[in-house]
Enzyme design. Structure first.
Site: not given
Length: 312
Positions: A2, A238, A244, A286
């Site tokens: 998001c 994170c 990614y 990625s």
């Protein structure tokens, strides 16, 4: 995943939000929404699909006002349906309030139970709606005290932008799981998940929002508060942002994503070198930059061996 964006006091706030979401499209392709405020009412448009498909010129013209927040969705908590599209908007005591959320709360069941026993009725299955209910059930005389008190109840990962009247509020959990940055464009402040959203519109990157920080922006006035115990909490970024989620041209957690991925590839080569190889290739997209770093460390050429179709 998001992506979230917030713009304070700009005549083209909704259009800037659109540009920001366009740059943050990689963080969520399921749905997109923008809420704006014109000093009387909140206007909101949200639709499924990519940002370019979710808004047309007519929709952007409907989003009147000098403050706006936006969201592009990748469903984590809450199923994939129209009710769960963000920003999520309510009216409380005659005042409109909208929120856009990136992250996942870990104490949702506890909060759901507490709120339902107190009489709350939920419209969605998003953990983001919990935040609005908590705000509605708390005294709201002073914005700083109000938001500091409510957000202190949340556990887990959250980078949030709120639209409360003419005020934009940005908040980040005290562990710093998810990124959120502050920028400035033509005298207006901008909050965004990643710095690439600022780059697209030519905005100036100011700094990252600190873990546990709540930023209050009203026009050209900006103030900060911190969640209780924010300074002593362990930082837990994170790792998927760097490998990614984030766009390679963004700066997150104080470093450039492209450079981090290259260094990770070089470190992989040091720890797990291949003795007999002709070239290094990535599994797009990625892995491209890690493969570059691995190839440089091993003195092997980087070749594109797999071509991905971006349109299916």
């Amino acid at each position: 995943m998001c992506g979230v964006i917030g713009i304070s006091h700009h005549k083209d706030a909704a259009k800037i939000a659109y540009m920001g979401l366009y740059a943050l499209q990689h963080r969520g392709e399921e749905a997109a929404g923008i809420a704006s405020y014109d000093s009387k009412d909140i206007h909101i448009v949200k639709n499924p699909g990519l940002v370019a498909d979710a808004f047309d010129e007519r929709a952007l013209n409907e989003l009147q006002g000098k403050t706006a927040i936006g969201h592009c969705r990748y469903s984590t908590t809450g199923s994939s349906n129209t009710k769960n599209m963000q920003p999520f908007m309510v009216k409380h005591k005659g005042k409109p309030l909208a929120v856009a959320h990136n992250g996942n709360l870990t104490n949702t069941q506890e909060l759901y139970q507490k709120l339902e026993e107190a009489g709350s009725i939920f419209q969605t299955s998003m953990d983001s709606e919990l935040i609005v209910h908590l705000l509605a059930r708390t005294k709201n005389g002073d914005l700083k005290q109000w938001f500091t008190h409510v957000l202190a109840e949340l556990k887990g990962a959250f980078s949030l932008v709120f639209l409360v009247g003419n005020t934009i509020i940005g908040a980040r959990d005290s562990h710093g799981f998810r990124p959120l940055c502050l920028g400035k464009f033509e005298g207006s402040f901008i909050l965004a998940s990643e710095s690439c959203a600022l780059d697209l519109m030519g905005a100036k990157f100011i700094r990252e929002v600190e873990p546990g920080e709540i930023i209050f922006i009203n026009g050209s006035k900006i103030e900060s508060a911190f969640l209780p115990g924010a300074e002593s909490n362990k930082r837990s970024r994170c790792i998927f942002e760097n490998i990614y989620f984030a766009r390679p041209d963004s700066d997150v957690f104080g470093d450039n994503v492209y450079k981090v991925r290259k260094r990770l590839g070089a470190q992989l080569a040091k720890e797990h070198p291949v003795k007999d190889a002709d070239f290094v290739m990535s599994i797009p997209d990625s892995g491209n930059y890690s493969a570059l770093g691995y190839g440089e460390q091993m003195n092997l050429p980087y070749e594109v061996g797999i071509i991905r179709n971006h349109y299916i």
